[in-house]
Design a protein around this motif. Sequence first.
Motif: not given
Length: 444
Positions: A88-98
Amino acid sequence: MTDDTRRTSPPRLSTAGAAALYIGALLGPSLLLLPGLAAREAGPASVLVWCGLLLLSGLIALVFTRLGTRAGSATGVAGYTAAGLGPRAGQAAAWCFLAGVVTGAPVVCLIGGAYVAELLGAGGRTAYVAALCLLVLVLAVRLGGVRTGTGLQLVLVAVLVTLVVVAVAGAAPGARAAHWTPFAPDGWAGVARAASPLMLAFVGWEAVAPLTARLRDPRRQLPRVAGTAFAVTALLYLGLAVATVAVLGPRAGGPVPLAGLLRVAIGGYGPVLAATAAVALTLAATHAYLTGATALATALAGGAGTRRGTAGVLAAVAATSALLLGAAWAGLVTTAQLVAVPTALFLLVYLGCLAAAVRLLAGAVRLAAGVACGVVALLLAGSGWAALVAAGVAVVAGTRGRPDPSARVRSRAPESRHKPEAGRSEPVDPGTASDVYGQSVTGP
């Protein structure tokens, strides 16, 4: 490695080639704006901020080097964050980058627009019109499916480096000691205000993290690559920051510091060269951002609906850019406020990755990750309302849907296995030619 894998894998990177890509990721259009923005906030004391952030960049480089050799991942910081903090943290990092890419696109276009307005001798609002035109051009090119070649982007970065060297060296005789006083006109509060936006200049380590998989011997090559990239970018950033204050003095806080330095260095042709470089870098960088963002959106969707994902990202960029540039044109927001949002989002990405590094690494590098994590947390807190926006994106992204339960396992897969008989490491998974970050080679 099978013959099919060899045919579909991207070519191996030499140490020099990888260093060039890293330098390209760390330099970009933001170099044309941020020295002036920092001088406006902190005056000559902005040089202290540059020095402090360069030290932070060195720590981040060290941490990313170790992460790349221990937990190489084709998904870059999203994979690193998932490895240490969970899917979930990895998913959040991806969306923050996007989200950082979406909100950063109008900022990059505005940098190019400001140099066009300076060249034309037009008013400040002309910059917003020029920025909108540049954005429309990039969106049209992206819809047409044209890709910006790595070679072309590296040429543009080489042009930027050359212009900075010419500007700093040529304008040096115009430096005046009087321009350094008062050293901190707004006190330490101004210095603190300058720190957070300047972090945008050091975004780039995360964009090239997936390139680790393309090195033949990451344990040997990556430290040299990161060290070279850090040394070159540190000299350029610090040289331009010092020259902006020492030469331009009261004019240091303008939006086009490189044009001012080139005017002093080579005369009337300076603004022409600066505007040409700014437009070219803006187009290349924005296109690279959009390529990376659409690839990331497709990856988040599990690889399905590529065209729909691309259209969605471009629509989001168009709508967000129109809103932000329109607000800036109307005087509702400032350039510093526009910069604050993508900066906070990228800071949150770094925070997650560094926190993961604290859990994954050991020894001195773990200590470096802890120190860098604390500094990034302070910078994020110092960004004020923009930090709340970034936190909101992370919370929504982290709780949205159900992340792939195997993400942690995949991201923790080692990037190589040692073969004693060969005396070197043979990469297990070299990744693909287009990773989720699009492997952009020009920073923001």
